[in-house]
Motif scaffolding. Structure first.
Motif, mmCIF file in Angstrom:
data_model
loop_
_atom_site.group_PDB
_atom_site.id
_atom_site.type_symbol
_atom_site.label_atom_id
_atom_site.label_comp_id
_atom_site.label_asym_id
_atom_site.label_seq_id
_atom_site.Cartn_x
_atom_site.Cartn_y
_atom_site.Cartn_z
ATOM 1 N N MET A 177 0.904 -1.125 -0.015
ATOM 2 C CA MET A 177 -0.062 -0.004 0.092
ATOM 3 C C MET A 177 0.912 1.235 -0.042
ATOM 4 S SD MET A 177 -3.390 -0.726 2.439
ATOM 5 C CE MET A 177 -3.925 0.716 1.905
ATOM 6 N N LYS A 178 0.425 2.274 -0.508
ATOM 7 C CA LYS A 178 0.959 3.592 -0.616
ATOM 8 C C LYS A 178 0.582 4.493 0.753
ATOM 9 C CE LYS A 178 0.933 3.576 -5.589
ATOM 10 N NZ LYS A 178 0.377 4.084 -6.701
ATOM 11 N N TRP A 179 1.265 3.952 1.824
ATOM 12 C CA TRP A 179 0.791 4.667 3.138
ATOM 13 C C TRP A 179 1.500 5.819 3.184
ATOM 14 C CZ3 TRP A 179 -3.044 2.767 5.689
ATOM 15 C CH2 TRP A 179 -3.267 1.477 5.846
ATOM 16 N N ILE A 180 0.865 7.237 3.574
ATOM 17 C CA ILE A 180 1.545 8.395 3.986
ATOM 18 C C ILE A 180 1.574 8.469 5.445
ATOM 19 C CG2 ILE A 180 1.266 10.834 3.909
ATOM 20 C CD1 ILE A 180 -0.866 10.325 1.881
ATOM 21 N N GLN A 181 2.929 8.459 5.907
ATOM 22 C CA GLN A 181 3.347 8.497 7.282
ATOM 23 C C GLN A 181 2.547 9.605 7.980
ATOM 24 O OE1 GLN A 181 4.799 5.658 8.952
ATOM 25 N NE2 GLN A 181 4.505 4.825 6.710
ATOM 26 N N LEU A 182 1.835 9.591 9.111
ATOM 27 C CA LEU A 182 1.310 10.475 10.203
ATOM 28 C C LEU A 182 2.006 10.629 11.107
ATOM 29 C CD1 LEU A 182 -1.027 12.637 10.189
ATOM 30 C CD2 LEU A 182 -2.414 10.663 11.005
ATOM 31 N N GLU A 183 2.687 11.838 11.284
ATOM 32 C CA GLU A 183 3.721 12.289 12.133
ATOM 33 C C GLU A 183 3.926 13.430 12.816
ATOM 34 O OE1 GLU A 183 7.179 11.551 9.632
ATOM 35 O OE2 GLU A 183 7.123 9.483 10.096
ATOM 36 N N SER A 184 2.649 14.321 12.373
ATOM 37 C CA SER A 184 2.619 15.591 12.948
ATOM 38 C C SER A 184 1.066 16.114 13.161
ATOM 39 C CB SER A 184 3.528 16.709 12.173
ATOM 40 O OG SER A 184 2.911 16.946 11.073
ATOM 41 N N GLU A 185 0.913 17.097 14.027
ATOM 42 C CA GLU A 185 -0.542 17.487 14.321
ATOM 43 C C GLU A 185 -0.827 18.456 12.971
ATOM 44 O OE1 GLU A 185 -1.909 19.187 17.758
ATOM 45 O OE2 GLU A 185 -0.943 17.554 19.075
ATOM 46 N N GLY A 186 0.334 18.921 12.436
ATOM 47 C CA GLY A 186 0.113 19.902 11.176
ATOM 48 C C GLY A 186 -0.399 18.893 9.892
ATOM 49 N N GLN A 187 -0.019 17.832 9.739
ATOM 50 C CA GLN A 187 -0.687 16.751 8.891
ATOM 51 C C GLN A 187 -2.009 16.634 9.397
ATOM 52 O OE1 GLN A 187 2.779 13.965 9.290
ATOM 53 N NE2 GLN A 187 2.402 13.529 7.088
ATOM 54 N N LEU A 188 -2.601 16.651 10.480
ATOM 55 C CA LEU A 188 -3.870 16.408 10.827
ATOM 56 C C LEU A 188 -4.737 17.518 10.093
ATOM 57 C CD1 LEU A 188 -4.341 15.296 14.259
ATOM 58 C CD2 LEU A 188 -4.603 13.996 12.492
ATOM 59 N N LYS A 189 -4.134 18.752 10.307
ATOM 60 C CA LYS A 189 -4.981 19.889 9.424
ATOM 61 C C LYS A 189 -4.920 19.655 8.231
ATOM 62 C CE LYS A 189 -3.816 22.789 13.534
ATOM 63 N NZ LYS A 189 -2.925 23.905 14.062
ATOM 64 N N GLU A 190 -3.943 19.337 7.671
ATOM 65 C CA GLU A 190 -3.725 19.245 6.092
ATOM 66 C C GLU A 190 -4.765 17.961 5.699
ATOM 67 O OE1 GLU A 190 -0.547 16.971 3.512
ATOM 68 O OE2 GLU A 190 0.283 19.042 4.471
ATOM 69 N N LEU A 191 -4.655 16.921 6.544
ATOM 70 C CA LEU A 191 -5.447 15.799 6.309
ATOM 71 C C LEU A 191 -7.150 16.528 6.195
ATOM 72 C CD1 LEU A 191 -5.199 12.504 7.900
ATOM 73 C CD2 LEU A 191 -7.237 13.710 8.232
ATOM 74 N N ALA A 192 -7.442 17.185 7.055
ATOM 75 C CA ALA A 192 -8.856 17.677 7.090
ATOM 76 C C ALA A 192 -9.217 18.491 5.889
ATOM 77 C CB ALA A 192 -8.973 18.452 8.489
ATOM 78 N N LEU A 193 -8.426 19.100 5.461
ATOM 79 C CA LEU A 193 -8.442 19.828 4.154
ATOM 80 C C LEU A 193 -8.647 18.990 2.930
ATOM 81 C CD1 LEU A 193 -6.172 23.008 4.729
ATOM 82 C CD2 LEU A 193 -8.733 22.884 4.937
ATOM 83 N N LEU A 194 -7.701 18.041 2.823
ATOM 84 C CA LEU A 194 -8.075 17.185 1.828
ATOM 85 C C LEU A 194 -8.991 16.362 1.690
ATOM 86 C CD1 LEU A 194 -3.932 15.786 2.037
ATOM 87 C CD2 LEU A 194 -5.128 17.572 0.285
ATOM 88 N N SER A 195 -9.599 15.925 3.149
ATOM 89 C CA SER A 195 -10.824 15.046 3.224
ATOM 90 C C SER A 195 -12.045 15.940 2.456
ATOM 91 C CB SER A 195 -11.178 15.067 4.585
ATOM 92 O OG SER A 195 -11.851 15.874 5.292
ATOM 93 N N GLU A 196 -11.960 17.051 2.183
ATOM 94 C CA GLU A 196 -12.876 18.225 1.587
ATOM 95 C C GLU A 196 -13.093 17.706 0.105
ATOM 96 O OE1 GLU A 196 -15.263 19.735 2.927
ATOM 97 O OE2 GLU A 196 -14.327 19.808 4.785
ATOM 98 N N GLN A 197 -12.206 17.171 -0.580
ATOM 99 C CA GLN A 197 -12.018 16.722 -2.000
ATOM 100 C C GLN A 197 -12.078 15.128 -2.077
ATOM 101 O OE1 GLN A 197 -12.362 18.948 -4.067
ATOM 102 N NE2 GLN A 197 -12.199 20.340 -2.606
ATOM 103 N N ALA A 198 -11.526 14.400 -0.984
ATOM 104 C CA ALA A 198 -11.286 12.816 -1.320
ATOM 105 C C ALA A 198 -11.385 12.331 0.054
ATOM 106 C CB ALA A 198 -9.903 12.728 -2.072
ATOM 107 N N PRO A 199 -11.928 11.215 0.164
ATOM 108 C CA PRO A 199 -11.695 10.473 1.220
ATOM 109 C C PRO A 199 -10.397 10.063 1.887
ATOM 110 C CG PRO A 199 -13.278 9.408 -0.363
ATOM 111 C CD PRO A 199 -12.547 10.385 -0.953
ATOM 112 N N VAL A 200 -10.191 9.994 3.206
ATOM 113 C CA VAL A 200 -9.048 9.834 3.663
ATOM 114 C C VAL A 200 -9.166 8.687 4.928
ATOM 115 C CG1 VAL A 200 -7.171 10.932 5.446
ATOM 116 C CG2 VAL A 200 -8.143 12.265 3.637
ATOM 117 N N LEU A 201 -8.059 7.770 4.724
ATOM 118 C CA LEU A 201 -8.119 6.489 5.662
ATOM 119 C C LEU A 201 -6.865 6.680 6.724
ATOM 120 C CD1 LEU A 201 -8.692 3.628 3.411
ATOM 121 C CD2 LEU A 201 -10.492 4.858 4.452
ATOM 122 N N ILE A 202 -7.351 6.571 7.901
ATOM 123 C CA ILE A 202 -6.094 6.596 8.912
ATOM 124 C C ILE A 202 -6.134 5.157 9.509
ATOM 125 C CG2 ILE A 202 -5.239 7.677 11.118
ATOM 126 C CD1 ILE A 202 -6.884 10.077 10.496
#
Length: 113
Positions: free
Chosen positions: A1-26
């Motif tokens: 799988m093409k995992w994106i490593q989640l390593e910071s709270e900043g990525q959580l904010k980015e993830l929230a914005l990205l989820s507006e356009q596409a589903p996100v799995l954690i």
């Protein structure tokens, strides 16, 4: 799988914005837990990659504070292993342990697209 490593709270904010356009799995994974390793392996073996879905991997041992933040923001109690699907910054699916199922998350994601 093409995992994106989640390593910071900043990525959580980015993830929230990205989820507006596409589903996100954690996928929240304990690297010290045999059950978590087994569930991860089974999920990876049965999950079919989808271009529209971003897949994040959280190492709970190294980044427990991020897991706590996910639980706080998305109101999903912390579990390990755990899979959370987010779309338009809302949880559309979550499961833990043996309830994590690639087909079920696939159906939940496709129902929202």
């Amino acid at each position: 799988m093409k995992w994106i490593q989640l390593e910071s709270e900043g990525q959580l904010k980015e993830l929230a914005l990205l989820s507006e356009q596409a589903p996100v799995l954690i996928f929240k994974h304990s690297t010290k837990c045999y059950i978590s390793k087994t569930v991860l392996k089974n999920f990876e073996n049965s999950y079919q990659e989808q271009e529209m879905v971003l897949t994040y991997f959280l190492d709970l041992i190294a980044y427990r504070a991020i897991s706590n933040k996910i639980a706080e923001v998305y109101k999903v109690e912390h579990q390990s292993p755990q899979l959370i699907a987010i779309y338009k910054n809302e949880v559309i699916y979550h499961a833990s342990h043996s309830d994590i199922d690639a087909d079920t998350v696939f159906k939940a994601v496709n129902a929202k697209l």
